[in-house]
Design an enzyme around this catalytic site. Structure first.
Site, mmCIF file in Angstrom:
data_model
loop_
_atom_site.group_PDB
_atom_site.id
_atom_site.type_symbol
_atom_site.label_atom_id
_atom_site.label_comp_id
_atom_site.label_asym_id
_atom_site.label_seq_id
_atom_site.Cartn_x
_atom_site.Cartn_y
_atom_site.Cartn_z
ATOM 1 N N LYS A 83 0.828 -1.224 0.000
ATOM 2 C CA LYS A 83 0.000 0.000 0.000
ATOM 3 C C LYS A 83 0.853 1.261 0.000
ATOM 4 O O LYS A 83 0.538 2.247 -0.659
ATOM 5 C CB LYS A 83 -0.959 0.000 1.186
ATOM 6 N N ILE A 114 -10.734 -8.400 0.405
ATOM 7 C CA ILE A 114 -11.989 -7.812 -0.111
ATOM 8 C C ILE A 114 -11.714 -7.168 -1.471
ATOM 9 O O ILE A 114 -10.811 -6.338 -1.583
ATOM 10 C CB ILE A 114 -12.534 -6.703 0.827
ATOM 11 N N GLY A 165 -1.646 -10.758 18.433
ATOM 12 C CA GLY A 165 -0.942 -10.656 17.157
ATOM 13 C C GLY A 165 -1.671 -9.778 16.143
ATOM 14 O O GLY A 165 -1.303 -9.742 14.970
ATOM 15 N N GLU A 168 1.078 -4.597 16.015
ATOM 16 C CA GLU A 168 2.521 -4.775 16.103
ATOM 17 C C GLU A 168 3.037 -4.137 17.388
ATOM 18 O O GLU A 168 2.346 -3.329 18.016
ATOM 19 C CB GLU A 168 3.173 -4.127 14.886
ATOM 20 N N LYS A 183 -4.377 3.622 2.249
ATOM 21 C CA LYS A 183 -5.424 2.862 1.561
ATOM 22 C C LYS A 183 -6.493 3.796 0.981
ATOM 23 O O LYS A 183 -6.897 3.623 -0.173
ATOM 24 C CB LYS A 183 -6.049 1.851 2.520
#
Ligand SMILES: NC(=O)c1ccc[n+]([C@@H]2O[C@H](COP(=O)([O-])OP(=O)(O)OC[C@H]3O[C@@H](n4cnc5c(N)ncnc54)[C@H](OP(=O)(O)O)[C@@H]3O)[C@@H](O)[C@H]2O)c1
Length: 408
Positions: A83, A114, A165, A168, A183
């Site tokens: 991205k 998606i 998880g 980060e 995005k």
């Protein structure tokens, strides 16, 4: 996926394929594939004349950007999930690929599994997009859902996301809205046909949201989501923004919870459309990457030419000051007569009218008041706030957020 679904993928492309090389950083890491296929000399991949397609799944600008460019210059099609690279250099790289009759596809860069990029490029392309709003980051949506459902504060919801998880160790990219900004700028660039410069995207993260704001929002019929929003303003300009937003519970995006992502598009002919699903994770991301790979394979089998759709550069962006929307404001005041009158007068002087209010008595002669305004200019709202803060009526401006309405 390339191994498990080989028969179907081969049938759909119309020819077989072979994974020639996988470039990694650390050759010593245990892997589930034979070690001969791995290399840490990535240049050997983009320079290998037997390779037709390069999948760039490294991330970041360096060395991914130079490798993608080299691969294209060497006549290879590229599929990427990157991205940041596409948000910053997409226009130039797609143009380069197109000029060489090659493909550069990047479906996985936005919304993981998606399908968002292809529908905007193709099925929705005939529409004037009047507004797009997306929940485009699973980490922040997980944190906000925890805060909303369980009444957690931001810090503990973040710690839980890290434990699972989903976040980060350094969560900056997600919680400060960078990921969403990349995005939404990619989606805006496709929808409006010119690359949106990253410095034209207004960006705020979710660190300032408290459990108290979540509770008031709930009481007033809203949830709080981190949204990427794009809408055309005056001719040839768009306003692209990322910030926490109060969203009516009746809005279709309000029911997108946890790590799920969604994009809601309002087009002039199609009306409202919403896409939702798993926006991250290895399997949904693989689904998008392999979909792009199949597209590339089909184009090769059809004789080449590529189906990359170039977009220009230099989309003009409007300042957030130009926004007209409703606002949520939470303040603490000294509990004395005429407080409400002073507040209403200051707002009224700036053309800001109030739509709803909640009040609570705190300790030691203090009170907390939450207002929802009717839509007004951001500049007027901020000027009212500045003036209110300067009066001795308000003790603290605790928080304020923009508010979306249920319909476009
Ligand atoms: N994870 C997701 O859910 C998701 C969703 C959508 C898009 N993406 C995008 O996919 C890309 C990769 O993300 P990821 O989460 O898969 O990251 P990741 O788990 O860190 O994997 C990156 C891979 O690239 C290799 N690599 C990194 N830097 C390298 C270098 N300098 N030289 C050679 N190899 C290098 C790593 O090698 P080692 O194995 O040796 O470390 C690793 O195999 C990013 O652009 C990300 O934005 C990810």
């Amino acid at each position: 996926m390339l191994q498990d679904n080989k028969t179907e993928i081969t049938r759909k492309i119309g020819c077989g394929y072979e994974v020639v090389r996988i470039g990694v950083r650390d050759l010593a890491k245990p892997r589930s594939l034979p070690s001969e296929v791995f290399t840490n000399e990535l240049e050997t991949i983009v320079n290998d004349p037997t390779i037709d397609v390069v999948l760039e799944l490294i991330g970041g600008i360096d060395p991914a950007g130079a490798l993608v460019e080299k691969a294209i210059l060497n006549g290879k099609h590229v599929v990427t999930a990157n991205k940041e690279l596409i948000a910053k250099h997409g226009s130039r790289l797609v143009e380069l690929a197109k000029s060489k009759g090659l493909d550069l596809h990047y479906e996985a860069a936005v919304g993981g599994g998606i399908p968002l990029v292809q529908p905007l490029k193709h099925q929705l392309a005939g529409n004037d997009v009047l507004k797009m709003m997306g929940i485009l980051n699973g980490t922040t949506n997980y944190i906000l859902t925890k805060m909303q459902v369980e009444g957690s504060e931001f810090a503990s919801a973040l710690a839980e996301a890290q434990g699972k998880g989903y976040a980060e160790a350094d969560p900056t990219n997600d919680v400060d809205g960078f990921d969403t900004a990349y995005k939404i700028s990619i989606l805006a660039s496709i929808a409006f046909g010119k690359q949106v410069p990253m410095d034209g995207v207004h960006r705020e993260g979710i660190r300032s949201i408290t459990k108290t704001d979540m509770q008031y929002a709930d009481l007033l019929g809203y949830c709080i989501k981190l949204l990427g929003v794009v809408q055309p303003t005056e001719a040839g300009k768009v306003l692209v923004r990322v910030h926490p937003t109060l969203l009516p519970k009746a809005h279709p995006l309000a029911s997108v919870n946890g790590v799920y992502n969604a994009l809601w598009v309002h087009g002039d002919f199609v009306g409202d459309v919403m896409f939702s699903g798993r926006g991250a994770g290895s399997e949904p991301t693989a689904s998008a990457v392999i979909g792009d790979l199949i597209d590339v394979g089909r184009n090769i089998m059809a004789g080449g030419g590529g189906s990359a759709i170039p977009y220009g550069t230099g989309m003009q962006t409007s300042s957030i000051d130009e926004l007209t929307t409703a606002y949520y404001l939470r303040i603490q005041v000294t509990d004395k007569p005429k407080v409400l009158g002073v507040i209403a007068t200051v707002f009224g002087d700036h053309g800001v009218s109030l739509a709803a209010m909640e009040m609570k008595t705190l300790d030691q002669g203090r009170g907390e008041i939450v207002f929802l305004t009717h839509p007004c200019r951001e500049r007027s709202f901020c000027e009212s706030l500045k003036e209110l803060s300067a009066t001795n009526t308000i003790e603290t401006v605790c928080n304020w957020f923009r508010v979306e309405s249920a319909v476009a």
